[in-house]
Design an enzyme around this catalytic site. Structure first.
Site, short mmCIF file in Angstrom:
data_model
loop_
_atom_site.label_atom_id
_atom_site.label_comp_id
_atom_site.label_asym_id
_atom_site.label_seq_id
_atom_site.Cartn_x
_atom_site.Cartn_y
_atom_site.Cartn_z
N GLU A 52 1.42 -11.65 6.03
CA GLU A 52 0.35 -10.90 6.72
C GLU A 52 0.67 -10.93 8.21
O GLU A 52 0.51 -11.96 8.87
CB GLU A 52 -1.01 -11.53 6.44
CG GLU A 52 -1.47 -11.43 4.99
CD GLU A 52 -2.10 -10.08 4.65
OE1 GLU A 52 -2.04 -9.17 5.50
OE2 GLU A 52 -2.65 -9.95 3.55
N GLU B 181 -2.29 0.42 7.70
CA GLU B 181 -1.38 -0.62 7.22
C GLU B 181 -0.17 -0.03 6.49
O GLU B 181 0.96 -0.50 6.67
CB GLU B 181 -2.14 -1.57 6.28
CG GLU B 181 -1.29 -2.71 5.73
CD GLU B 181 -2.08 -3.65 4.83
OE1 GLU B 181 -1.49 -4.66 4.40
OE2 GLU B 181 -3.27 -3.38 4.56
N HIS C 197 0.83 -1.20 0.00
CA HIS C 197 0.00 0.00 0.00
C HIS C 197 0.87 1.27 0.00
O HIS C 197 2.02 1.22 -0.41
CB HIS C 197 -1.00 -0.05 1.16
CG HIS C 197 -1.79 -1.33 1.16
ND1 HIS C 197 -2.87 -1.56 0.34
CD2 HIS C 197 -1.59 -2.50 1.86
CE1 HIS C 197 -3.33 -2.79 0.53
NE2 HIS C 197 -2.57 -3.37 1.44
N HIS D 279 2.61 -7.13 4.51
CA HIS D 279 1.25 -6.63 4.72
C HIS D 279 0.81 -6.83 6.16
O HIS D 279 1.44 -7.56 6.93
CB HIS D 279 0.28 -7.33 3.77
CG HIS D 279 0.47 -6.96 2.33
ND1 HIS D 279 -0.32 -6.02 1.70
CD2 HIS D 279 1.39 -7.37 1.42
CE1 HIS D 279 0.11 -5.88 0.45
NE2 HIS D 279 1.14 -6.69 0.25
#
Length: 258
Positions: A144, A24, A10, A79
């Protein structure tokens, strides 16, 4: 020289997952920069490229194009999860492709190291049709790292020390998976090496590439050298403790030991 591409997920107008006062995009960048610094300060035999080093918009295609054009040997996309769970999980591409077994083997080493370093609940080694995994020309993993909308995970993610643990888990896993060589003291007697900026302003570089500019530093600033002068495209560079690179040209910097 093993080329490692680190992708903080992102950025810019895309915050990624949000929750508990966190975004995030900021967490992934913090982890990625820490990961770069740990790898560069504690291991050798590699070079690193990041898809971003600031809060900026970069498309998924731009990210994989960067990694592919650079000829990366391994890609890790970082992430933070959301959706009501807790813990750590990792992904490789779920398609059929040559090298899948090796991709999954390398991922397993990284995955286990992150779990061991963080104490995250292990949600498993998974596969998915994610762009960063599908469009990369090299083995790739997407991690993640906790759930931003889970109170306990978020409390950990607000801790800089815990972000360092996440980064260290990735670093240990990558080093073990890719066979990086730990830096040794080599019988060093404690001598430290420094470089001082002797011009008004000077570029630093994200990687050992004169075109990969990072940030400007100024006259009088002093940086610890972790890699002595080495040749780069007709000139020479030092690597400094932050993980960045800087020219070794004595017209611009003064090198000294203490």
């Amino acid at each position: 020289m093993t080329k490692i591409f680190i992708d903080p997920g992102h950025g810019g107008s895309d915050p990624g997952a949000t929750g508990n006062g966190l975004q995030e995009k900021h967490l992934t960048l913090a982890i990625a920069l820490k990961l770069r610094d740990i790898l560069n300060s504690q291991y050798e035999g590699h070079s690193i490229m990041l898809s971003r080093t600031t809060d900026q918009n970069i498309s998924l295609s731009q990210r994989t194009n960067m990694a592919n054009n650079w000829g990366a040997d391994y890609l890790v996309s970082i992430h933070i999860n959301a959706g009501g769970g807790t813990g750590f999980e990792s992904y490789t591409f779920n398609g059929s492709y040559s090298g899948k077994a090796e991709t999954n083997r390398l991922r397993g080493i990284v995955h286990d190291a992150v779990v061991n370093q963080t104490g995250f609940r292990d949600r498993g080694k998974k596969e998915a049709n994610f762009h960063m995994l599908r469009e990369s020309a090299m083995p790739a993993v997407l991690t993640e790292n906790g759930f931003i909308d889970h109170s306990a995970d978020a409390a950990n993610l607000k801790s800089d020390a815990f972000l360092t643990r996440i980064a260290r888990g990735h670093a240990v896993g990558l080093a073990n998976a890719l066979g990086l060589t730990p830096k040794s003291s080599g019988g060093d007697t404690g001598t430290q090496k420094f470089v001082e900026i002797i011009v008004d302003s000077l570029w630093t570089y994200n990687t050992a590439d004169w075109d990969d500019k990072a940030v400007v530093v100024n006259r009088g600033e002093v940086f610890t050298v972790i890699r002595d002068k080495f040749p780069v495209g007709g000139g020479y560079m030092y690597q400094i403790k932050s993980g960045l690179y800087i020219t070794a040209n004595s017209s611009y910097v003064r090198y000294y030991t203490r």
